[in-house]
Design a protein around this motif. Structure first.
Motif, PDB file in Angstrom:
ATOM      1  N   GLY A   1      -4.489   6.620   2.096  1.00  0.00           N
ATOM      2  CA  GLY A   1      -4.162   6.611   0.674  1.00  0.00           C
ATOM      3  C   GLY A   1      -4.428   5.250   0.045  1.00  0.00           C
ATOM      4  N   ILE A   2      -4.090   4.195   0.764  1.00  0.00           N
ATOM      5  CA  ILE A   2      -4.351   2.836   0.272  1.00  0.00           C
ATOM      6  C   ILE A   2      -5.852   2.619   0.123  1.00  0.00           C
ATOM      7  CG2 ILE A   2      -4.222   0.380   0.867  1.00  0.00           C
ATOM      8  CD1 ILE A   2      -1.469   1.014   2.142  1.00  0.00           C
ATOM      9  N   GLU A   3      -6.622   3.059   1.106  1.00  0.00           N
ATOM     10  CA  GLU A   3      -8.076   2.910   1.037  1.00  0.00           C
ATOM     11  C   GLU A   3      -8.651   3.698  -0.140  1.00  0.00           C
ATOM     12  OE1 GLU A   3      -9.074   4.141   4.984  1.00  0.00           O
ATOM     13  OE2 GLU A   3      -8.708   2.137   5.819  1.00  0.00           O
ATOM     14  N   PHE A   4      -8.086   4.870  -0.405  1.00  0.00           N
ATOM     15  CA  PHE A   4      -8.536   5.671  -1.547  1.00  0.00           C
ATOM     16  C   PHE A   4      -8.241   4.945  -2.857  1.00  0.00           C
ATOM     17  CE2 PHE A   4      -8.238   9.249  -4.578  1.00  0.00           C
ATOM     18  CZ  PHE A   4      -9.474   9.828  -4.343  1.00  0.00           C
ATOM     19  N   LEU A   5      -7.029   4.394  -2.976  1.00  0.00           N
ATOM     20  CA  LEU A   5      -6.665   3.644  -4.181  1.00  0.00           C
ATOM     21  C   LEU A   5      -7.499   2.378  -4.327  1.00  0.00           C
ATOM     22  CD1 LEU A   5      -2.790   4.103  -4.049  1.00  0.00           C
ATOM     23  CD2 LEU A   5      -4.377   5.186  -5.663  1.00  0.00           C
ATOM     24  N   GLU A   6      -7.849   1.736  -3.203  1.00  0.00           N
ATOM     25  CA  GLU A   6      -8.755   0.580  -3.242  1.00  0.00           C
ATOM     26  C   GLU A   6     -10.114   0.996  -3.789  1.00  0.00           C
ATOM     27  OE1 GLU A   6      -7.241  -2.347   0.339  1.00  0.00           O
ATOM     28  OE2 GLU A   6      -8.596  -0.716   0.858  1.00  0.00           O
ATOM     29  N   GLY A   7     -10.592   2.134  -3.328  1.00  0.00           N
ATOM     30  CA  GLY A   7     -11.882   2.641  -3.794  1.00  0.00           C
ATOM     31  C   GLY A   7     -11.895   2.933  -5.288  1.00  0.00           C
ATOM     32  N   LEU A   8     -10.750   3.315  -5.822  1.00  0.00           N
ATOM     33  CA  LEU A   8     -10.629   3.556  -7.262  1.00  0.00           C
ATOM     34  C   LEU A   8     -10.442   2.254  -8.036  1.00  0.00           C
ATOM     35  CD1 LEU A   8      -8.289   6.687  -7.343  1.00  0.00           C
ATOM     36  CD2 LEU A   8     -10.754   6.610  -7.773  1.00  0.00           C
ATOM     37  N   GLY A   9     -10.200   1.158  -7.303  1.00  0.00           N
ATOM     38  CA  GLY A   9     -10.025  -0.139  -7.945  1.00  0.00           C
ATOM     39  C   GLY A   9      -8.652  -0.349  -8.547  1.00  0.00           C
ATOM     40  N   VAL A  10      -7.630   0.369  -8.036  1.00  0.00           N
ATOM     41  CA  VAL A  10      -6.292   0.215  -8.613  1.00  0.00           C
ATOM     42  C   VAL A  10      -5.246  -0.305  -7.624  1.00  0.00           C
ATOM     43  CG1 VAL A  10      -6.669   1.943 -10.399  1.00  0.00           C
ATOM     44  CG2 VAL A  10      -5.672   2.644  -8.213  1.00  0.00           C
ATOM     45  N   TRP A  11      -5.573  -0.348  -6.336  1.00  0.00           N
ATOM     46  CA  TRP A  11      -4.566  -0.776  -5.357  1.00  0.00           C
ATOM     47  C   TRP A  11      -4.058  -2.188  -5.647  1.00  0.00           C
ATOM     48  CZ3 TRP A  11      -0.848   0.687  -2.546  1.00  0.00           C
ATOM     49  CH2 TRP A  11      -0.272  -0.171  -1.620  1.00  0.00           C
ATOM     50  N   GLN A  12      -4.940  -3.076  -6.081  1.00  0.00           N
ATOM     51  CA  GLN A  12      -4.527  -4.460  -6.343  1.00  0.00           C
ATOM     52  C   GLN A  12      -3.435  -4.529  -7.408  1.00  0.00           C
ATOM     53  OE1 GLN A  12      -7.574  -3.247  -6.963  1.00  0.00           O
ATOM     54  NE2 GLN A  12      -7.947  -3.544  -9.145  1.00  0.00           N
ATOM     55  N   ASP A  13      -3.344  -3.521  -8.267  1.00  0.00           N
ATOM     56  CA  ASP A  13      -2.284  -3.489  -9.282  1.00  0.00           C
ATOM     57  C   ASP A  13      -0.909  -3.204  -8.666  1.00  0.00           C
ATOM     58  OD1 ASP A  13      -4.187  -3.934 -11.268  1.00  0.00           O
ATOM     59  OD2 ASP A  13      -4.501  -1.792 -11.583  1.00  0.00           O
ATOM     60  N   PHE A  14      -0.907  -2.601  -7.483  1.00  0.00           N
ATOM     61  CA  PHE A  14       0.346  -2.211  -6.834  1.00  0.00           C
ATOM     62  C   PHE A  14       0.675  -3.047  -5.606  1.00  0.00           C
ATOM     63  CE2 PHE A  14      -1.652   1.622  -8.616  1.00  0.00           C
ATOM     64  CZ  PHE A  14      -0.728   1.897  -9.605  1.00  0.00           C
ATOM     65  N   ALA A  15      -0.303  -3.725  -5.049  1.00  0.00           N
ATOM     66  CA  ALA A  15      -0.145  -4.404  -3.765  1.00  0.00           C
ATOM     67  C   ALA A  15       1.014  -5.399  -3.748  1.00  0.00           C
ATOM     68  CB  ALA A  15      -1.449  -5.096  -3.375  1.00  0.00           C
ATOM     69  N   ASN A  16       1.261  -6.092  -4.840  1.00  0.00           N
ATOM     70  CA  ASN A  16       2.361  -7.057  -4.875  1.00  0.00           C
ATOM     71  C   ASN A  16       3.732  -6.398  -4.839  1.00  0.00           C
ATOM     72  OD1 ASN A  16       0.651  -9.251  -4.920  1.00  0.00           O
ATOM     73  ND2 ASN A  16       0.626  -9.372  -7.141  1.00  0.00           N
ATOM     74  N   HIS A  17       3.787  -5.110  -5.095  1.00  0.00           N
ATOM     75  CA  HIS A  17       5.050  -4.366  -5.070  1.00  0.00           C
ATOM     76  C   HIS A  17       5.212  -3.575  -3.769  1.00  0.00           C
ATOM     77  CE1 HIS A  17       5.549  -5.336  -9.285  1.00  0.00           C
ATOM     78  NE2 HIS A  17       4.306  -4.956  -9.469  1.00  0.00           N
ATOM     79  N   ALA A  18       4.244  -3.667  -2.881  1.00  0.00           N
ATOM     80  CA  ALA A  18       4.246  -2.891  -1.645  1.00  0.00           C
ATOM     81  C   ALA A  18       4.874  -3.688  -0.498  1.00  0.00           C
ATOM     82  CB  ALA A  18       2.824  -2.501  -1.267  1.00  0.00           C
ATOM     83  N   ALA A  19       5.409  -2.961   0.451  1.00  0.00           N
ATOM     84  CA  ALA A  19       5.957  -3.569   1.668  1.00  0.00           C
ATOM     85  C   ALA A  19       5.576  -2.688   2.851  1.00  0.00           C
ATOM     86  CB  ALA A  19       7.474  -3.686   1.563  1.00  0.00           C
ATOM     87  N   ALA A  20       5.423  -3.293   3.980  1.00  0.00           N
ATOM     88  CA  ALA A  20       5.077  -2.542   5.185  1.00  0.00           C
ATOM     89  C   ALA A  20       6.193  -1.571   5.536  1.00  0.00           C
ATOM     90  CB  ALA A  20       4.830  -3.496   6.343  1.00  0.00           C
ATOM     91  N   LEU A  21       5.816  -0.396   5.986  1.00  0.00           N
ATOM     92  CA  LEU A  21       6.778   0.612   6.424  1.00  0.00           C
ATOM     93  C   LEU A  21       7.204   0.272   7.850  1.00  0.00           C
ATOM     94  CD1 LEU A  21       8.151   3.328   5.786  1.00  0.00           C
ATOM     95  CD2 LEU A  21       6.158   4.449   6.781  1.00  0.00           C
ATOM     96  N   THR A  22       8.480  -0.047   8.022  1.00  0.00           N
ATOM     97  CA  THR A  22       8.966  -0.425   9.348  1.00  0.00           C
ATOM     98  C   THR A  22       9.801   0.674   9.992  1.00  0.00           C
ATOM     99  OG1 THR A  22      10.880  -1.511   8.374  1.00  0.00           O
ATOM    100  CG2 THR A  22       8.953  -2.882   8.816  1.00  0.00           C
ATOM    101  N   THR A  23      10.476   1.482   9.202  1.00  0.00           N
ATOM    102  CA  THR A  23      11.318   2.559   9.720  1.00  0.00           C
ATOM    103  C   THR A  23      11.203   3.751   8.787  1.00  0.00           C
ATOM    104  OG1 THR A  23      12.901   0.955  10.556  1.00  0.00           O
ATOM    105  CG2 THR A  23      13.671   3.222  10.352  1.00  0.00           C
ATOM    106  N   MET A  24      11.172   4.947   9.381  1.00  0.00           N
ATOM    107  CA  MET A  24      11.166   6.149   8.572  1.00  0.00           C
ATOM    108  C   MET A  24      12.216   7.098   9.118  1.00  0.00           C
ATOM    109  SD  MET A  24       8.178   8.962   7.768  1.00  0.00           S
ATOM    110  CE  MET A  24       7.133   7.825   6.902  1.00  0.00           C
TER     111      MET A  24
END
Length: 81
Positions: free
Chosen positions: A53-76
């Motif tokens: 999903g991240i790669e898809f959003l990168e391809g659309l050129g929008v992931w960088q708009d969200f990346a600063n609000h993202a955190a690695a998933l450590t537990t689910m």
């Protein structure tokens, strides 16, 4: 009201619906109708977006708009009512 003719109509203004509409628009399908209610307030929920999903959003050129609000998933934890 003027009648509109659309190439594609999508239903849903969540993550998938908005992303699909953007992806279709980027494919030069410029007559896209997105059917969804207007958001009444910010959505406080979290969403897990995995690498494809991240790669898809990168391809659309929008992931960088969200990346600063993202955190690695450590537990689910999945809870089924």
């Amino acid at each position: 009201m003027t009648e509109q003719i659309y190439s594609i109509s999508g239903v849903g203004g969540g993550l998938v619906g908005l992303t699909a509409a953007l992806a279709l628009a980027r494919q030069s399908l410029n007559k896209i109708c997105l059917i969804a209610p207007l958001a009444q307030k910010p959505d406080p929920r979290n969403t897990a977006i995995l690498m494809p999903g991240i790669e898809f959003l990168e391809g659309l050129g929008v992931w960088q708009d969200f990346a600063n609000h993202a955190a690695a998933l450590t537990t689910m934890r999945l809870v089924d009512g």
